[in-house]
Design an enzyme around this catalytic site. Structure first.
Site, PDB file in Angstrom:
ATOM      1  CG  ASP A 161      46.102  37.559  36.664  1.00  0.00           C
ATOM      2  OD1 ASP A 161      46.547  38.088  35.794  1.00  0.00           O
ATOM      3  OD2 ASP A 161      45.357  37.947  37.621  1.00  0.00           O
ATOM      4  CB  CYS A 170      48.719  45.599  35.490  1.00  0.00           C
ATOM      5  SG  CYS A 170      48.163  44.397  36.416  1.00  0.00           S
ATOM      6  CE1 TYR A 197      43.412  43.253  34.680  1.00  0.00           C
ATOM      7  CE2 TYR A 197      42.716  41.617  36.339  1.00  0.00           C
ATOM      8  CZ  TYR A 197      43.198  41.665  35.071  1.00  0.00           C
ATOM      9  OH  TYR A 197      43.506  40.695  34.331  1.00  0.00           O
ATOM     10  CE1 TYR A 214      43.070  42.314  40.772  1.00  0.00           C
ATOM     11  CE2 TYR A 214      41.484  40.706  40.453  1.00  0.00           C
ATOM     12  CZ  TYR A 214      42.790  41.100  40.621  1.00  0.00           C
ATOM     13  OH  TYR A 214      43.590  40.034  40.593  1.00  0.00           O
ATOM     14  CD  GLU A 244      46.415  44.078  31.905  1.00  0.00           C
ATOM     15  OE1 GLU A 244      45.370  43.309  32.165  1.00  0.00           O
ATOM     16  OE2 GLU A 244      47.183  44.351  32.555  1.00  0.00           O
TER      17      GLU A 244
END
Ligand code: MP5
Length: 484
Positions: free
Chosen positions: A313, A400, A404, A431, A468
């Protein structure tokens, strides 16, 4: 009698409908949780009644009034979903019985069905206009309530209210004998609007889930009001049990409450980012239910897999930050530059978080070998950022952020907002935080601004969503012993 004239002739009543201590408390953040919860539950019921009323009004609307009523109707359906996800994020239930004021409002709407169209459309305009002014009065609102303030103060909503005024004025001009009844309906609406605020303001403690403390129900995420960048790592307060004061009426929350939170949809005209996200609910659920994400949320994910994922990541995020930089360089205006600059800064902050993890978990970030799934994603991002339109770049980057935010908020809600002794608490807090939600919304606003609903834009969004899911797939499948 024209709509503006109705307000001008009844200024005191109008004032009472649109100014209330409830709204002052929304602005300064002192609103008691019970008052907010009562308002939320009762207004959700009200919107349900309004939807039925508006559908019947549309059925007998003159041709020229159809577009504004039909547009509003579609928006009301998504507004119900928005209420549900707001309630879910706050751990609140929406199935309390109707308060007499909400019931009286529903009865007024039912009675209006038997009155001339001009009367119904005037009442609809009045109640929407009242909400526009009431929430404008509460603006900008304390952070915990800001999504609500924004919901009813965005320009699209003001435009919707103006459209309703036009339709009402046209109908009133065509049916002069309805003027008296319309004025009466206007006054009933203003009275009920005032009573509605008062009802919530005086609320007895509403029915709460047994594990949720009243003080916890306001914020969608811990750290919401801290304004301090990244949320801290301290455990949340233990929640004393609060038993519902009365049995719940109605059914248990519907399973679709677990659906993704739509981005702050401009309810009366859903933006492109909101539509793209809604179109991707299947992949969003797939990500949420992925064994990697599920184990992360439950805290059972093995450390090696998590370390490996963090390393990948971090590699990905560097590319993501560079894509922001490319977008910044290509922005045609200062506003776009400023927005991409802030997003870039957010990505760099997130990389700091990873550096912290790396130290804490002994990951050598410099030695990371990107996995196939990581490279597929970074190559796609950087190629789009270099060669695609600015709208396509936004479409490639939004998933993204939105995904998240969705995962963080869903995992937190699934744990009843409690993360004591959770090994991945910091990940979930990051997040699910208001800060992260704000960044996601910022990028979505850029998408709405720069992108058009074209196949390349849809394609970029969908591809990023698939990448993802593939990223989680790779993180889960990776052999645990070969950490990066
Ligand atoms: C509205 C509302 C506005 N939600 N609740 C009350 C009590 N009055 C007016 O309706 P909408 O459709 O949510 O904008």
């Amino acid at each position: 009698m024209e709509t503006e004239h109705l307000i001008a002739s009844h200024l005191a009543e109008w004032h009472a409908a649109t100014r209330h201590p409830f709204l002052d408390a929304v602005r300064d953040g002192t609103l008691p949780p019970d008052a907010f919860h009562t308002w939320l539950v009762q207004d959700y019921r009200f919107v349900g009644d309004l939807l039925r009323f508006q559908a019947r009004l549309l059925a007998r609307a003159p041709r020229r009034a159809q577009p504004v009523l039909a547009g509003g109707l579609v928006a009301l359906v998504s507004e119900l979903g928005w209420f549900e996800s707001q309630a879910q994020q706050r751990g609140l239930r929406l199935d309390a019985p109707a308060h007499p004021v909400a019931a009286a409002y529903g009865e007024l709407l039912a009675r209006l069905e038997h009155q001339p169209f001009a009367v119904g459309i005037t009442a609809l305009w009045a109640l929407e206009r009242a909400y526009l002014e009431a929430w404008q009065h509460a603006a900008p609102g304390a952070p915990a309530f800001r999504p609500f303030v924004e919901h009813w103060t965005v320009p699209e909503f003001a435009a919707y209210v103006a459209g309703l005024a036009d339709a009402a004025n046209e109908a009133l001009a065509a049916a002069e004998d309805a003027g008296g009844l319309a004025e009466q309906a206007f006054l009933e609406v203003t009275r009920l609007e005032r009573d509605f605020w008062q009802m919530a303001w005086e609320a007895a403690p509403p029915a709460l889930p047994a594990t949720t403390a009243a003080s916890e129900v306001l914020a969608p995420a811990p750290g919401l009001t801290s304004g301090s960048g990244r949320p801290g790592t301290q455990a949340g307060p233990a929640a004393p049990g609060v038993m519902p004061p009365e049995p719940f009426a109605g059914t248990a929350p519907a399973p679709e409450l677990a659906m993704g939170r739509p981005p702050p949809a401009h309810r009366h005209q859903m933006g492109l980012a909101a539509r793209l996200w809604l179109a991707e609910q299947e992949l969003a659920q797939q990500a949420l239910e992925h064994p990697f994400v599920r184990a992360l949320g439950e805290g059972t994910l093995d450390r090696e897999r998590f370390k490996r994922y963090i390393a990948q990541d971090a590699f990905f995020l560097e590319a993501f930050a560079r894509a922001y930089a490319l977008a910044l360089a290509r922005s045609a205006d200062r506003e776009g530059m400023a927005a991409f600059f802030e997003l870039l800064k957010g990505a760099l902050d997130e990389l700091d978080l990873h550096r912290g993890y790396a130290q804490q978990w002994q990951i050598d970030l410099a030695a990371v070998e990107p996995a196939q799934a990581t490279l597929a994603y970074t190559d796609f991002l950087l190629a789009t950022a270099a060669l695609g339109s600015l709208g396509e770049v936004c479409a490639a980057m939004v998933p993204c952020m939105r995904l998240y935010a969705f995962l963080g908020q869903s995992l937190l809600a699934a744990r009843g907002d409690r993360l004591e002794r959770h090994p991945y608490a910091e990940w979930i807090r990051t997040y699910s935080s208001q800060e992260f939600e704000g960044l996601a919304e910022r990028l979505e606003a850029l998408l709405d601004r720069y992108a058009h609903d074209t196949p390349p834009v849809r394609g970029a969004y969908h591809r990023a969503m698939r990448l993802e899911v593939a990223f989680f797939e790779a993180a889960f499948a990776a052999p645990a012993e070969t950490t990066g």
